[in-house]
Design an enzyme around this catalytic site. Structure first.
Site, PDB file in Angstrom:
ATOM      1  N   LYS A  10      43.417 -59.464 120.309  1.00 19.41           N
ATOM      2  CA  LYS A  10      42.852 -59.724 121.642  1.00 19.41           C
ATOM      3  C   LYS A  10      43.275 -61.102 122.184  1.00 19.41           C
ATOM      4  O   LYS A  10      43.755 -61.963 121.420  1.00 19.41           O
ATOM      5  CB  LYS A  10      41.328 -59.604 121.561  1.00 19.41           C
ATOM      6  N   TYR A  50      38.992 -48.847 128.070  1.00 26.59           N
ATOM      7  CA  TYR A  50      37.601 -48.945 127.601  1.00 26.59           C
ATOM      8  C   TYR A  50      36.660 -48.036 128.404  1.00 26.59           C
ATOM      9  O   TYR A  50      35.462 -48.318 128.476  1.00 26.59           O
ATOM     10  CB  TYR A  50      37.124 -50.398 127.715  1.00 26.59           C
ATOM     11  N   THR A  92      31.336 -56.113 114.752  1.00 29.10           N
ATOM     12  CA  THR A  92      31.658 -56.485 116.146  1.00 29.10           C
ATOM     13  C   THR A  92      31.266 -57.926 116.443  1.00 29.10           C
ATOM     14  O   THR A  92      32.043 -58.686 117.035  1.00 29.10           O
ATOM     15  CB  THR A  92      30.912 -55.545 117.125  1.00 29.10           C
ATOM     16  N   GLU A 127      44.155 -43.711 122.198  1.00 29.90           N
ATOM     17  CA  GLU A 127      44.537 -45.117 122.368  1.00 29.90           C
ATOM     18  C   GLU A 127      46.031 -45.333 122.124  1.00 29.90           C
ATOM     19  O   GLU A 127      46.685 -46.089 122.847  1.00 29.90           O
ATOM     20  CB  GLU A 127      43.679 -45.993 121.447  1.00 29.90           C
TER      21      GLU A 127
END
Ligand code: GDP
Length: 138
Positions: A10, A50, A92, A127
């Site tokens: 990310k 998303y 997460t 994805e």
């Protein structure tokens, strides 16, 4: 059985210079890198990726964050790749991530958490197809 999964390093981790370290962790854990590319994505592309989270309160912040700078898109392969990558990533929220996981080492917050990994076979297929063309996956 050999399985493919999809991952993203990310924007927070790329910005902080962790790309190489995270790729090394992934390879050390036995994953083959089937495909890799670094690019910036638009907010609309992030929203499509998303879309399952579109009703969540953090959807706007998440898609703004994901389009805030270059990311590294990855297709990875090994036995049990989907579950094994989730384990290597950690929880997460990095505050809850186990010692030795990528998020424990490299994530800053529940949103800026360094890495994405598919959570199921159908999600991995969606994805991978969202970001990569067939000719990039040979
Ligand atoms: P993952 O499968 O561990 O990546 O977690 P989720 O699928 O639940 O969430 C997707 C991504 O949304 C996470 O990796 C975070 O970047 C972000 N996210 C999840 N929960 C929250 C939250 O409560 N607040 C914010 N700001 N971001 C979140």
């Amino acid at each position: 059985m050999s399985q493919r999964t999809f991952s993203i390093i990310k924007p927070d981790a790329v910005r902080k210079g962790y790309t190489g370290a995270i790729l090394a962790e992934i390879e050390k854990a036995g994953f083959q890198i089937v495909a890799v590319k670094k690019q910036s994505i638009s907010k609309d592309e992030a929203k499509g990726f998303y879309h399952v989270h579109r009703e969540r309160p953090f959807f706007d912040a998440l898609t703004t964050f994901m389009s805030s700078g270059p990311i590294v898109l990855l297709v990875l392969e090994k036995d049990n790749a989907i579950a094994d990558l989730r384990k290597l990533m950690g929880a997460t929220n990095p505050a809850n991530a186990e010692e030795g996981t990528i998020r424990k080492k490299y994530a800053g917050s529940i949103e800026e958490n360094a890495i994405h990994g598919s959570d199921a076979e159908e999600t991995a297929a969606f994805e991978i197809g969202y970001w990569f063309a067939g000719y990039e996956l040979l």
